[in-house]
Design an enzyme around this catalytic site. Structure first.
Site, PDB file in Angstrom:
ATOM      1  N   LYS A 109       0.877  -1.178   0.000  1.00  0.00           N
ATOM      2  CA  LYS A 109       0.000   0.000   0.000  1.00  0.00           C
ATOM      3  C   LYS A 109       0.911   1.224   0.000  1.00  0.00           C
ATOM      4  CE  LYS A 109      -4.482   0.708   2.192  1.00  0.00           C
ATOM      5  NZ  LYS A 109      -5.298   0.798   1.011  1.00  0.00           N
TER       6      LYS A 109
HETATM    7  C1  LIG Z   1      -5.997  -0.819  -4.404  1.00  0.00           C
HETATM    8  C2  LIG Z   1      -6.705  -1.519  -3.291  1.00  0.00           C
HETATM    9  N1  LIG Z   1      -7.038  -2.809  -3.438  1.00  0.00           N
HETATM   10  C3  LIG Z   1      -7.670  -3.482  -2.456  1.00  0.00           C
HETATM   11  C4  LIG Z   1      -8.008  -2.884  -1.266  1.00  0.00           C
HETATM   12  C5  LIG Z   1      -8.659  -3.687  -0.198  1.00  0.00           C
HETATM   13  O1  LIG Z   1      -7.727  -4.043   0.782  1.00  0.00           O
HETATM   14  P1  LIG Z   1      -8.167  -4.256   2.307  1.00  0.00           P
HETATM   15  O2  LIG Z   1      -9.257  -5.233   2.294  1.00  0.00           O
HETATM   16  O3  LIG Z   1      -6.938  -4.775   2.967  1.00  0.00           O
HETATM   17  O4  LIG Z   1      -8.596  -2.957   2.816  1.00  0.00           O
HETATM   18  C6  LIG Z   1      -7.673  -1.532  -1.080  1.00  0.00           C
HETATM   19  C7  LIG Z   1      -8.019  -0.777   0.132  1.00  0.00           C
HETATM   20  O5  LIG Z   1      -7.888  -0.852   1.165  1.00  0.00           O
HETATM   21  C8  LIG Z   1      -6.987  -0.838  -2.103  1.00  0.00           C
HETATM   22  O6  LIG Z   1      -6.633   0.438  -1.933  1.00  0.00           O
END
Ligand SMILES: Cc1ncc(COP(=O)(O)O)c(C=O)c1O
Length: 315
Positions: free
Chosen positions: A159
């Site tokens: 992230k």
């Molecule tokens: C690009 C992206 N994909 C997937 C997710 C989902 O991830 P998570 O379930 O860990 O929040 C997120 C957001 O949180 C995201 O920014």
């Protein structure tokens, strides 16, 4: 979307008023996107008193992996980082649902885009957050004309702040075209994810989602969905998805910390199934909201409960 910030933030080692958590305009992370962040939800429990932080240590573990990609050096492990987050939630004593945003960043006022030798810092802030997408209806999705950034350019599995320029292009195109969200393909032409969420489709009773090698963020909600499906005896496939499978899927939904579980009504103007929330999506969504509100003891281990101090409620 703007959202109200809560009163206190963690900034460079201490809890301070949110307004005092500030960096210079010349900050490396601001200029070059050299930051790694997490997005974590705290849900008000069915008891009305407790905030349930959802899968906190899974988030801190992934965040530290994201920071590792940026070669960050910080004195935290997944447990101590989780403790700092929990203390900040306690200090803010929220009365409703919150979104927690920890951010590890390169604070140096330094001109060269590089990773090492320029220090790393941690800040965390909280905001009140309800639904990020309108969950009372189905989502209109399009397939984006942008590609998801490939692992060997900027890894989507982390992230990383800078990579969210790609998400912004994808979301902007969706909004420009009157859709709620876009599904982005990777450079191999296979389905990757949404701009800020992972994607599942249902075909012939099986739940299907792209693998972690499809240039997706390794979503924690995604992993939760897989667990729920397995517990319910629903077959799960993690495999490459072609674009045209989207058009013949029986059901489809986005999931993520922000979007939670959002069923998709149309993709590129084509109805998904009969354009209603399908039975598998509905079942998983119900399990999700029961779990996060503390109504399903099977998933109690996913929650870090923070009880509001009695005095804070009276102030
Ligand atoms: C690009 C992206 N994909 C997937 C997710 C989902 O991830 P998570 O379930 O860990 O929040 C997120 C957001 O949180 C995201 O920014």
């Amino acid at each position: 979307m703007t959202a109200p910030m809560l009163e206190y933030a963690f900034f460079e080692g201490e809890i301070v008023p949110f307004a005092d958590a500030k960096v210079s305009v010349a900050t490396h992370a601001l200029q070059y996107g050299t930051g790694a962040f997490a997005g974590i939800r705290g849900y008000l429990d069915a008891d009305g008193e407790t905030i349930n932080i959802f899968r906190l240590k899974d988030h801190t573990a992934r965040m530290l992996n994201s920071a590792k990609l940026l070669r960050c050096e910080l004195p935290y492990d997944r447990d101590s980082l989780a403790d700092v987050i929990t203390s900040l939630v306690e200090k803010n004593a929220p009365t409703g649902d919150v979104y927690i945003r920890p951010f590890i960043y390169k604070p140096a006022l330094q001109l060269t885009p590089r990773l090492r030798g320029i220090g790393d810092e941690l800040t965390i802030y909280l905001l009140s957050l309800g639904d990020y997408l309108d969950l009372k209806r189905g989502q209109k999705a399009i397939v984006s004309s942008w590609f998801r950034i490939p692992d060997n350019a900027i890894p989507s599995r982390g992230k990383l702040s800078g990579s969210y320029v790609n998400s912004a292009f994808i979301k902007d195109e969706a909004e420009e075209k009157g859709a709620d969200e876009a599904i982005v393909l990777n450079t191999s032409g296979k389905v990757s994810e949404g701009s800020s969420c992972n994607l599942f489709i249902v075909r012939n009773g099986a739940l299907i989602t792209p693998p972690v090698t499809a240039d997706i963020l390794e979503g924690i909600t995604r992993r939760t969905m897989v667990q729920f499906a397995e517990d319910a005896g629903i077959p799960v496939e993690q495999r490459a998805i072609d674009r045209t499978e989207l058009y013949i899927a029986d059901e489809a939904f986005f999931c993520g910390t922000g979007v939670q579980v959002a069923w998709i009504e149309t993709i590129d103007g084509r109805p998904v199934g009969d354009a209603k929330c399908g039975p598998i999506t509905a079942r998983i969504r119900e399990t999700f909201f029961n779990a996060v509100r503390g109504r399903d003891s099977r998933y109690a281990s996913y929650l870090t409960p923070v009880r509001r101090p009695v005095a804070a409620g009276r102030m």
